[in-house]
Design a protein around this motif. Structure first.
Motif, PDB file in Angstrom:
ATOM      1  N   TYR A   1       1.100 -60.033 -88.880  1.00 23.88           N
ATOM      2  CA  TYR A   1       2.298 -60.831 -89.006  1.00 23.88           C
ATOM      3  C   TYR A   1       2.494 -62.064 -87.627  1.00 23.88           C
ATOM      4  N   ASN A   2       1.376 -61.990 -86.811  1.00 29.36           N
ATOM      5  CA  ASN A   2       1.099 -62.919 -85.875  1.00 29.36           C
ATOM      6  C   ASN A   2       2.091 -63.082 -84.888  1.00 29.36           C
ATOM      7  N   ILE A   3       2.829 -62.009 -84.806  1.00 22.54           N
ATOM      8  CA  ILE A   3       4.127 -61.641 -83.818  1.00 22.54           C
ATOM      9  C   ILE A   3       3.525 -62.195 -82.265  1.00 22.54           C
ATOM     10  N   GLY A   4       4.406 -63.217 -81.621  1.00 24.30           N
ATOM     11  CA  GLY A   4       4.280 -63.446 -80.398  1.00 24.30           C
ATOM     12  C   GLY A   4       5.378 -63.003 -79.459  1.00 24.30           C
TER      13      GLY A   4
ATOM     14  N   THR B   1     -11.031 -67.814 -85.359  1.00 28.00           N
ATOM     15  CA  THR B   1     -10.634 -66.465 -85.731  1.00 28.00           C
ATOM     16  C   THR B   1      -9.393 -66.250 -86.349  1.00 28.00           C
ATOM     17  N   GLN B   2      -8.684 -66.945 -85.189  1.00 32.82           N
ATOM     18  CA  GLN B   2      -7.043 -67.248 -85.660  1.00 32.82           C
ATOM     19  C   GLN B   2      -6.838 -67.888 -86.990  1.00 32.82           C
ATOM     20  N   GLU B   3      -7.521 -68.589 -87.389  1.00 32.24           N
ATOM     21  CA  GLU B   3      -7.559 -69.604 -88.599  1.00 32.24           C
ATOM     22  C   GLU B   3      -7.674 -68.594 -89.841  1.00 32.24           C
ATOM     23  N   LYS B   4      -8.853 -67.984 -89.585  1.00 27.94           N
ATOM     24  CA  LYS B   4      -9.269 -66.783 -90.688  1.00 27.94           C
ATOM     25  C   LYS B   4      -8.101 -65.807 -91.062  1.00 27.94           C
ATOM     26  N   ARG B   5      -7.461 -65.289 -89.831  1.00 27.89           N
ATOM     27  CA  ARG B   5      -6.348 -64.422 -90.122  1.00 27.89           C
ATOM     28  C   ARG B   5      -5.389 -65.243 -90.889  1.00 27.89           C
ATOM     29  N   GLY B   6      -4.894 -66.369 -90.366  1.00 28.01           N
ATOM     30  CA  GLY B   6      -3.932 -67.206 -90.978  1.00 28.01           C
ATOM     31  C   GLY B   6      -2.858 -66.870 -90.206  1.00 28.01           C
ATOM     32  N   ILE B   7      -1.908 -68.094 -90.160  1.00 24.86           N
ATOM     33  CA  ILE B   7      -0.641 -68.042 -89.523  1.00 24.86           C
ATOM     34  C   ILE B   7       0.445 -67.968 -90.739  1.00 24.86           C
ATOM     35  N   LEU B   8       1.368 -67.110 -90.917  1.00 22.14           N
ATOM     36  CA  LEU B   8       2.270 -66.851 -91.782  1.00 22.14           C
ATOM     37  C   LEU B   8       3.212 -68.114 -91.779  1.00 22.14           C
ATOM     38  N   ALA B   9       3.666 -68.427 -93.138  1.00 20.82           N
ATOM     39  CA  ALA B   9       4.607 -69.498 -93.046  1.00 20.82           C
ATOM     40  C   ALA B   9       5.567 -69.242 -93.984  1.00 20.82           C
ATOM     41  N   VAL B  10       6.705 -70.042 -94.000  1.00 21.83           N
ATOM     42  CA  VAL B  10       7.876 -69.839 -94.905  1.00 21.83           C
ATOM     43  C   VAL B  10       7.102 -70.006 -96.312  1.00 21.83           C
TER      44      VAL B  10
END
Length: 177
Positions: free
Chosen positions: A138-141, A31-40
């Protein structure tokens, strides 16, 4: 015979728990891949959040300007350290088309207002009340995290460390129109 039954039951329970943990881990990663990790280079997700006066700020309203998008908390010592640097540089860059949007992650209005008054912040301070709406998009950690967004709405850099005043200035220069 009784010991063998107990051992079998115990082993079965351990196996079930192990499979459940593996299943959860796989589900979480998928499910994390579906949300996608933002990148430059990615388009920054649009959002709408209220500031402390109740005004709504949409990222799309800042198209054509550089946006220094900072996620922070009042309890976060590194956040507390870089806020004065952000305020100092904001006074120089706001008239050159660089805006700061500081997103507090789910704290009370009173705590955020005390922080704003303590540091004399003049840039928009927004609240992500559920800590999942924008922070999740924004997948903020770790906090602080700063996303540099250029005037076209693309992510230029993602910074997950405490910034010095020089780094804040360099970052704002990178996103100037």
């Amino acid at each position: 015979m009784q010991k063998k039954k107990r051992r079998l039951v115990l082993r079965t329970i351990v196996l079930i728990l192990l499979f459940a943990a593996v299943g959860y881990s796989l589900y979480s990663n998928l499910t994390q891949e579906k949300r996608g990790i933002l990148a430059v280079g990615d388009q920054a997700p649009n959002f709408a959040l209220e500031d402390m006066e109740g005004n709504v700020h949409k990222l799309s309203d800042y198209r054509g300007q550089g946006v220094f998008l900072n996620f922070w908390g009042t309890w976060c010592k590194p956040c507390e350290k870089e806020m004065p640097y952000m305020e100092n540089q904001y006074s120089y860059f706001k008239d050159d088309g660089v805006q700061i949007l500081a997103v507090n992650v789910g704290e009370s209005r009173m705590a955020v207002n005390q922080f704003i008054n303590q540091y004399g912040l003049s840039f928009p301070v927004l609240r992500d009340l559920k800590s999942t709406e924008v922070q999740g998009a924004y997948n903020i950690g770790p906090l602080p995290t700063t996303i540099l967004i250029n005037p076209e709405g693309k992510i230029v850099e993602i910074i997950t460390t405490t910034m010095s005043e020089d780094k804040v200035r360099e970052s704002m220069e990178k996103i100037m129109p």
